[in-house]
Design an enzyme around this catalytic site. Structure first.
Site, PDB file in Angstrom:
ATOM      1  N   ASN A 190      94.606 -48.835 101.118  1.00 21.50           N
ATOM      2  CA  ASN A 190      94.726 -48.647  99.673  1.00 21.50           C
ATOM      3  C   ASN A 190      95.361 -49.902  99.074  1.00 21.50           C
ATOM      4  OD1 ASN A 190      97.543 -48.427 100.126  1.00 21.50           O
ATOM      5  ND2 ASN A 190      97.449 -46.201 100.251  1.00 21.50           N
ATOM      6  N   ASP A 239      91.422 -40.335 104.214  1.00 22.58           N
ATOM      7  CA  ASP A 239      90.698 -39.756 105.348  1.00 22.58           C
ATOM      8  C   ASP A 239      89.253 -39.465 104.960  1.00 22.58           C
ATOM      9  OD1 ASP A 239      93.047 -39.774 106.857  1.00 22.58           O
ATOM     10  OD2 ASP A 239      93.558 -37.715 106.331  1.00 22.58           O
TER      11      ASP A 239
END
Length: 341
Positions: A211, A281
Site C-alpha cells: 500500500n 489480501d
C-alpha cells in the site's frame, strides 16, 4: 498510448475463466477471533468496561484470508504454512475447513498458533489480544515447509507470498524459494504482499503489492502525491530488481508500475468504504488468480480493483464472489485507466 480502453464484455467473460485455476499461497496463517457483545457497566475491580459477550466468531486471517479470497472467486488455493499443536491448531484447521480450504500445515511443537482476539462492544473495538510467536522459522521445520512448496511447484503458475511478519518469511526462506522457482519447469510468477521490515528480502520477485505507506517505508521516501509515489517506486525497483510493482492507493485506487517509467493509474470503483480490512489480501488473491488463468497483468489489476471495491463496502475481512464481480463490472461506471505522465 496514454489511455487503456476497458472492454466490459471481455472483462465479464474473463471472470468465468478464473474457475479451477490453482494459486500456491505460502505465508503466515492465523485465526481472527471476534468476541462481540455489550458494555453497560464499569468493572468494580478496575476502571475498565465489562463486556458481556453474546457472540464469538472465528475467521481465517493472514495467508488464510488470501486463500479464502481465491476460493471464493472460484480458484483452487493451495495453502502452505505453519502452526502449533493442540486445541488452537485444531481451531485453525476447523476454521479453514469451514471455508473449504485444505491446508498443508507444518506443526511446530511449543510454537503457539497465531490467534488475534478482538473484543468488540457496541460496534467499537475495545481491546485486541495477540497470541503468537514471530520468531524465525528455521531448521527442520523450514525444510519441511519448503519440501511441501517444492512438491507443489510442479504444476503451479503463480506463487503468492503472504508476509505478515510472523516468522515464515526470512532471508533463507526467500533465497531457497527463489532458487526453487528458477529451477522449476513451470517457472511460476512470485507475487509478494510485503511487510516493511522484510522489504530487503524480496529481490527479483515478479511483483510486490504494497500500500502507499508500505511503498514509502520500503523506499525510505515520502509517498504523498503522484511524483513522490513514482520516485518511491523507482527506488524500490533499484533496491529489489523486481519486475513489476502494484501500489494500492486507498480511495485513489491503485498504480501499476510495469517498469519504473511505465505506470498506469486504475481509479477505484468503490461506491462506499466501510472497512479496508483484508483489502490487500483481496487484491493479491485476485491478481494471482487472474495471472494463473492467463490474463495480462493490467487486466488482472483492473479486475482486482473491482474486487477490492466490493470488499471495502462490507464490514470485516470480506471476499468477492464471481457473481458480485460480474455485477460490479456490468453496472458500475468504467474507470478511466490512464498512464501516469
Amino acid at each position: 498510448m496514454n489511455g487503456y480502453t476497458i472492454d466490459k464484455e471481455r472483462l465479464l467473460a474473463s471472470v468465468a475463466g478464473l474457475a479451477g485455476n490453482e494459486v500456491l499461497i505460502v505465508g503466515d496463517v492465523m485465526v481472527d477471533e471476534y468476541l462481540m457483545g455489550d458494555a453497560e457497566r464499569i468493572s468494580p475491580e478496575a476502571p475498565v468496561p465489562v463486556v458481556h459477550v453474546t457472540e464469538d466468531r472465528h475467521l481465517v486471517g493472514g495467508a488464510g484470508n488470501v486463500a479464502r479470497n481465491v476460493r471464493t472467486l472460484g480458484g483452487v488455493p493451495r495453502l502452505i504454512s505453519v502452526c502449533g499443536t493442540g486445541t488452537r491448531a485444531a481451531l485453525l484447521r476447523r476454521v479453514l475447513d469451514n471455508e473449504g480450504i485444505e491446508p498443508q500445515l507444518v506443526e511446530i511443537p511449543g510454537r503457539p498458533t497465531t490467534i488475534k482476539t478482538r473484543v468488540i462492544a457496541r460496534q467499537q473495538q475495545m481491546l485486541r489480544i495477540d497470541r503468537e510467536d514471530a520468531s524465525p522459522v528455521g531448521g527442520v521445520h523450514l525444510d519441511r515447509l519448503l519440501a511441501l512448496v517444492q512438491d507443489a511447484l510442479a504444476d503451479t503458475r503463480v506463487v503468492v507470498v503472504s508476509d505478515y511478519g510472523k516468522g515464515i518469511v526470512t532471508a533463507s526462506f526467500m533465497e531457497r524459494l527463489s532458487a526453487m522457482c528458477a529451477a522449476s519447469s513451470t517457472r511460476p510468477l512470485t507475487l509478494v504482499d510485503p511487510k516493511t521490515p522484510n522489504f530487503h528480502l524480496y529481490k527479483g520477485v515478479h511483483m510486490l503489492t504494497p500500500n502507499t505507506k508500505e511503498t514509502s517505508e520500503g523506499a525510505g521516501l515520502p509517498a504523498g502525491n503522484r511524483e513522490q509515489i513514482r520516485a518511491a517506486a523507482a527506488a524500490i525497483f533499484r533496491k529489489l530488481d523486481c519486475e513489476h510493482l502494484l501500489t494500492t492507493l486507498g480511495p485513489q485506487g491503485m498504480a501499476l508500475f510495469m517498469t519504473p517509467d511505465d505506470a498506469w493509474h486504475v481509479p477505484t470503483v468503490a461506491q462506499k468504504v466501510y472497512d479496508v480490512t483484508g483489502a490487500g489480501d483481496t487484491v493479491i488473491a485476485t491478481v494471482g488468480l487472474c495471472l494463473a488463468s492467463g490474463l495480462p497483468l493490467l487486466e488482472s489489476c483492473i479486475l482486482a480493483n473491482y474486487a477490492a471495491g466490493i470488499v471495502v463496502g462490507q464490514v470485516g475481512a470480506a471476499t468477492a464472489s464471481p457473481d458480485e464481480l460480474r455485477h460490479a463490472i456490468a453496472t458500475l461506471d468504467v474507470p478511466q485507466v490512464n498512464r501516469w505522465q
